[in-house]
Structures are given as C-alpha cells and as structure tokens.
Design a protein around this motif. Structure first.
Motif, PDB file in Angstrom:
ATOM      1  N   TYR A 233       0.854  -1.185   0.000  1.00 15.39           N
ATOM      2  CA  TYR A 233       0.000   0.000   0.000  1.00 15.39           C
ATOM      3  C   TYR A 233       0.889   1.234   0.000  1.00 15.39           C
TER       4      TYR A 233
ATOM      5  N   PRO B 295      -6.134   1.373   8.158  1.00 19.52           N
ATOM      6  CA  PRO B 295      -5.455   0.353   7.347  1.00 19.52           C
ATOM      7  C   PRO B 295      -6.012   0.313   5.923  1.00 19.52           C
TER       8      PRO B 295
ATOM      9  N   ASP C 206       2.477  -1.839   4.432  1.00 13.00           N
ATOM     10  CA  ASP C 206       1.823  -0.537   4.333  1.00 13.00           C
ATOM     11  C   ASP C 206       2.911   0.514   4.501  1.00 13.00           C
TER      12      ASP C 206
ATOM     13  N   THR D 196       3.118   2.840   7.459  1.00 10.96           N
ATOM     14  CA  THR D 196       3.494   2.364   8.798  1.00 10.96           C
ATOM     15  C   THR D 196       4.871   1.705   8.833  1.00 10.96           C
TER      16      THR D 196
ATOM     17  N   LEU E 213      -2.701  -7.558   9.412  1.00 14.11           N
ATOM     18  CA  LEU E 213      -2.402  -6.234   9.951  1.00 14.11           C
ATOM     19  C   LEU E 213      -1.581  -6.278  11.229  1.00 14.11           C
TER      20      LEU E 213
ATOM     21  N   MET F  70      -2.250  -4.213  13.960  1.00  9.23           N
ATOM     22  CA  MET F  70      -3.304  -3.294  14.365  1.00  9.23           C
ATOM     23  C   MET F  70      -2.799  -2.144  15.233  1.00  9.23           C
TER      24      MET F  70
ATOM     25  N   HIS G 113      -0.528  -0.165  14.970  1.00 11.08           N
ATOM     26  CA  HIS G 113      -0.019   1.012  14.261  1.00 11.08           C
ATOM     27  C   HIS G 113      -1.124   1.989  13.848  1.00 11.08           C
ATOM     28  N   TYR G 114      -2.403   1.588  13.960  1.00  6.51           N
ATOM     29  CA  TYR G 114      -3.486   2.375  13.375  1.00  6.51           C
ATOM     30  C   TYR G 114      -4.357   3.037  14.442  1.00  6.51           C
TER      31      TYR G 114
ATOM     32  N   MET H  77      -9.779   1.109  13.092  1.00  3.77           N
ATOM     33  CA  MET H  77     -10.020   0.078  12.095  1.00  3.77           C
ATOM     34  C   MET H  77     -11.138   0.555  11.161  1.00  3.77           C
TER      35      MET H  77
END
Length: 325
Positions: free
Chosen positions: A7, A31, A52, A55, A159, A161, A163-164, A167
């Motif tokens: 991404y 994400p 990604d 990230t 993922l 997760m 880092h985000y 969701m």
C-alpha cells in the motif's frame, strides 16, 4: 505462490494527520481495507504479506521474496505507487495493480504487468483463472457492478493493528447523488449496493476477536444511501451485537445532510454506537452548490440541520471544499 501486498505512502496533506498521529503514538489513521479485501479473494494456500508504506518500509528482501507484488492505490498516492513500480522493475518483479488510481488512469501504467481494474469481485477471479492456466492477460476490466453480499471478510490477520488509530469496514458502495467533484458514482454507481447485516456483524466480530477495542470507521461515502435497510436490518443487528459485547467500539462514518430529516435513523445510529459523522457541506453559497451539482444541500438551513444531528447525539465533522464569497 508468494504475494506481497503493498500500500503506497500518502503525501503530507491535511487528511493524512501525519503530525497529529504522533500525539496518540500511531503511524497511520486507517489500514488499507481494499487490499485486505482483495487478499481474502486470493487462494488460501498462497503465502501473503502486507507492507503498508504509511506504517513501515519496503525492503529489497520483501520484494525478492515475492512472486508477485500486488499494488492498490488512490490517486493521491500516485508518486509513491510509481516509485514502488520502478523498484519492482529494477528487481524483475511482476506487478499486479488495481484500485481507483489504476482504474482511472490505466494508460499511464504500461510498466505494470497486469491491471486488474474496476471491482475486484468481478475482475480478480478472471485473472486468477487465466493465471492458473498459464495465460494471464495484461488488462482485466468490467462495466458491471459487483454483488457485495458475496464479498469475503477482509484479511485483518495481515495487519499490525497497533499502528493504526482506527479500524475500518465497508457496508455499501455507490451513492444516489451526483456531485460534480466526486468520483464515487463513476467507480461504484448511483444505486447503493449493500452488504447484509450478518456480514457487518461478522466483520465487527472479527475485529473484536483480534483484540480491537477502539473506533471503527465505516468507510461508505454515504452510509445512509439506503435508509430502509439500515433501519430494518443492519442497525438493529449492530445494536444487538454491541449490547452483547458491552459496546467495545465507537463507530463513525460519512453521511449526507438529509440525515437530519430522519430522527428514527439518528436515534438508531446513536444506539448502535455512532458518536460522530462526517458531512460534506462544501459551501453555504447557493451558486457554488448549484455549480458543483450539490443539489441535496441547496435550500436548506445548514446550521439548523447540523444542530439537529448534534442534538441527536452525533458530533458533526463538516467538510468545506468550495470557496466562500
């Protein structure tokens, strides 16, 4: 088969929240839901990794591991996508690309080995079938709309997760309006197509089982495009699930301002866990609204409608993109 899902990076923009994210120790706002959904459509025996670039970094070792690099991007990510394609070319790695950027500008991507365009539910199976026969074409496209009641559960397991900031899930595609500045009707049509209540609850449950306990963004460009189904089926199902799980999430989404006309719908959204909505107001100027074909916002008392939504218990984030007089 080794598939590397990549991404591209967003440039520094207001909507990237690059500097604000540091205050909450996160690397990205959301994400790449499109890639996670495509990943679920690939053969389960294939090995998959996700990088990604918002990230983390893409290494040459990542690229060397891959048999194919699968790339998806929006137009604003073009510079980063181009850089990834160039790196793949130097290492002799084949690229499969799709998503809004490539669907809108396929002629700019002669260096991409396979363009799988439009909605992946339709075009990706065609590519996979040809690949299995050893004769994949370069371009796959379709003028049909996908039945998203058959769209699989996204591969949230790919993922990191932590880092985000939030969701995300998708309930519908398409919008009944035809605003001049928006590409949603070109990409997804003007008739909203929706998932079933069981799918939405299943996606919330998957996030819950993976330990997520924060906000969930429903990415629809107009969540209330089909009000009837929301009120009859989807919101009651979400309310029931939320009650059973002690409301582990807060929800937010994008809506048109006519949400203010439906008190029942607003009440159901609040009960389901929504605490904010994003409304595209664009401009308070009637001429500007007419020019960009934003007819649904004309002849309305915008302040009064925003206050009605707020009074129902929903914080309103408003987007202005057309200049004031």
């Amino acid at each position: 088969m080794n598939i590397l899902l990549v991404y591209p990076k967003y440039p520094v923009t207001f909507w990237g929240f690059k500097y604000a994210l540091k205050f909450i120790a996160k690397k990205a706002s959301l994400p790449p839901l499109g890639l996670l959904t495509v990943a679920a459509m690939l053969p389960r025996e294939w090995k998959q990794r996700l990088v990604d670039l918002n990230t983390g970094k893409l290494t040459d070792a990542d690229l060397r591991w891959a048999d194919y690099v699968l790339l998806s991007a929006m137009s604003i990510q073009k510079a980063s996508a181009d850089a990834v394609i160039e790196r793949c070319g130097k290492l002799g790695k084949k690229v499969i690309a799709g998503g809004p950027l490539f669907t809108a500008h396929p002629g700019d991507y002669d260096r991409v080995d396979h363009l799988v365009l439009n909605e992946a539910e339709i075009t990706l199976p065609l590519f996979l079938a040809d690949l299995a026969q050893g004769r994949p074409r370069r371009v796959y496209t379709s003028g049909r709309w996908a039945d998203i009641t058959r769209t699989p559960l996204p591969r949230f397991d790919l993922l990191e997760m932590k880092h985000y900031a939030s969701m995300n899930i998708q309930y519908s595609r398409g919008c009944p309006f035809d605003c001049d500045f928006c590409d949603i009707t070109v990409l997804f049509g003007r008739t909203p197509r929706t998932k079933d209540a069981a799918q939405i609850v299943g996606e919330l449950d998957e996030l819950y089982q993976r330990g997520w306990r924060s906000s969930v963004f429903i990415v629809d460009d107009n969540f209330i495009g089909n009000k009837g189904k929301l009120k009859r089926e989807v919101l009651p199902a979400i309310i029931s699930w939320m009650d059973q799980h002690r409301h582990p999430f807060t929800l937010f989404t994008e809506v048109s301002i006519n949400l203010a006309d439906d008190e029942e719908l607003m009440a159901l959204m609040v009960r389901a866990g929504f605490d904010q909505v994003f409304v595209g107001i664009e401009s308070p100027n009637e001429e500007s609204l007419a020019e960009c074909n934003k007819g649904q916002n004309r002849n309305r008392d915008l302040i009064a409608n925003v206050r009605k939504v707020q009074h129902a218990g929903l914080e309103v984030q408003a987007g202005f993109i057309v200049g004031f007089d």
